[in-house]
Design an enzyme around this catalytic site. Sequence first.
Site, PDB file in Angstrom:
ATOM      1  N   TYR A 175      69.489 111.761 -32.352  1.00 18.17           N
ATOM      2  CA  TYR A 175      70.185 113.036 -32.614  1.00 18.17           C
ATOM      3  C   TYR A 175      71.172 112.934 -33.513  1.00 18.17           C
ATOM      4  CZ  TYR A 175      67.306 116.443 -29.672  1.00 18.17           C
ATOM      5  OH  TYR A 175      66.348 117.122 -29.230  1.00 18.17           O
ATOM      6  N   LYS A 192      60.422 103.222 -24.536  1.00 19.96           N
ATOM      7  CA  LYS A 192      59.206 102.898 -25.297  1.00 19.96           C
ATOM      8  C   LYS A 192      59.701 101.509 -25.779  1.00 19.96           C
ATOM      9  CE  LYS A 192      55.502 103.754 -27.759  1.00 19.96           C
ATOM     10  NZ  LYS A 192      54.336 103.902 -26.946  1.00 19.96           N
ATOM     11  N   ASP A 207      64.466 115.319 -24.219  1.00 22.16           N
ATOM     12  CA  ASP A 207      64.181 116.556 -24.871  1.00 22.16           C
ATOM     13  C   ASP A 207      62.769 116.882 -24.692  1.00 22.16           C
ATOM     14  OD1 ASP A 207      64.638 118.997 -26.388  1.00 22.16           O
ATOM     15  OD2 ASP A 207      63.626 118.066 -28.035  1.00 22.16           O
ATOM     16  N   ASP A 257      54.897 107.630 -23.259  1.00 27.32           N
ATOM     17  CA  ASP A 257      53.576 108.157 -23.643  1.00 27.32           C
ATOM     18  C   ASP A 257      53.050 108.301 -22.291  1.00 27.32           C
ATOM     19  OD1 ASP A 257      53.450 105.422 -23.539  1.00 27.32           O
ATOM     20  OD2 ASP A 257      51.865 105.430 -24.973  1.00 27.32           O
ATOM     21  N   ASP A 281      61.080 119.452 -21.544  1.00 28.78           N
ATOM     22  CA  ASP A 281      60.286 120.842 -21.732  1.00 28.78           C
ATOM     23  C   ASP A 281      58.897 120.780 -20.860  1.00 28.78           C
ATOM     24  OD1 ASP A 281      61.975 122.079 -23.291  1.00 28.78           O
ATOM     25  OD2 ASP A 281      60.822 122.549 -24.926  1.00 28.78           O
TER      26      ASP A 281
END
Length: 369
Positions: free
Chosen positions: A145, A195, A251, A227, A255
Site C-alpha cells: 500500500y 506467500k 485486506d 492462497d 473481506d
Amino acid sequence: MTRNHNITVLAGDGIGPEVMIQALRVLDVACAKFGFTVQRERCLVGGAAIDAVGCPLPKETVEACDKADAILFGSVGGPKWENLAPDEQPERGALLPLRKHFGLFANLRPGVCLPELSHASPVKNELIPNGFDVLCVRELTGGIYFGTPKGRKEENGDNVAFDTMVYSKSEIDRICRVAFTAAMARDKCLCSVDKANVLQSSVLWRETVIEVSKDFPEVELSHMYVDNAAMQLVKQPTSFDVMVTGNLFGDILSDEMAMIAGSLGMLPSASLGQRKESGLYFGMYEPSGGSAPDIAGQGIANPIAQILSVSMMLRYSLGEAEAADAIDAAVNAAIASGMRTGDLYTGEEGETKATTDEMGEAIITALQL
Ligand code: IPM
Ligand code: MN
C-alpha cells in the site's frame, strides 16, 4: 486514570451518519451506567468533506483528531465521488492518510458469526453449528500500500505501472507482537499468513514471526500461504483463532471473513497505534462494511458494526472495559431476542424485523438492564 474522555466523531457518508446516531446513543447510556464521560467533536470527512470544503480529509479534522483519545469513524464514499481521481476519492483520500498520520499499524478485524446467525453465512451450516470467532490482525501502514517506488512510466514504448511490497523486520515484529498478545487473551493459536514460496518480503515475515514466537511460548504458531488460507477460511472457519498478515493479504482475507460471518453489518474494526504506557492505544474504530449507498437514508441499515466499534474503542483507547463488555453482551442479547435488521432477517419464527432505530433501541434496553 481520568474517566473524562475525548473523541472525534467522523460519521462520513452513506449509512455512516444514521448508524452513528445509534452508536452515540448506546455510548450515552454506557457513560451514564458506568460513570464516565466522553466529549465528542464532530468533524467532516470523506464525500461530505469534499462537498463542504473540497477535500476528503480537511486539516481541521486531522487537528481535532490529534487532540482526541480516539477516532470513531463511520464510513466514506459513494457513487457521487466515484469519478474523482483515485487519490481524491473519499476512501483513499481520507482513510490511508489517517492511518499513516496516526501510525495506525495494527488493524484488528474480528470475524464473529453468532450461533443464532449461522444460517446467514454462505458457509455450509453443518460446518459451523456454533458459529465461529476468528480475529484477523492486519498490518496497516506498510507493505504494498505504501511501499516505494510506486508509479507509472514509459518503457520501450509501453506503459508500465508498479508498486513495491516492502516490509522491514521492525514493522513485522511489532504487528506480530500485537497478534501474539491478542492470541494470549483468546485460544492461544496464531496462524501467520504469507506467500513465502514466492515473495522475499514473506520470507522475512516468516523468519520474524518465528523469532517473536519465542517470547510467546504458550501460543501455538502455524504458517499458511495466503492462497491456502483463503480456501481454508471458507472450508473450516472454526479452525482459526487469530491470524496475522500483511496489508494486502489482510485486506482481502478480512473481506472474505466478513462475508462468511453472514453480514458486513455486524463487524467492527480497530486500527491501533503504538501501545502507550497506560496500556491503552490511540485508535480509529469503524465498521468493517462500507458506506452502503444503496440503502443509505432509509433507516434500515444494521447499526451493530458501529455499536461494536464503540465497544472496541472503550476497550482499547478509553480503558472502559466493563462498559465494553456490557455493550457486547447487550448486542448478543438483542440478537438472541430475535431482533433482525434487513441484512439478517430470514422470516423464521421468533425473528422480528427491525429498523436501524429499533435495533439501537433493543440494544439500549438490554444495556440498561
Ligand atoms: C479497507 C478498505 C481500504 C483498504 C480502502 C478503501 C483503501 O478496503 O479498509 O479494507 O484497502 O485498506
Ligand atoms: Mn478492504
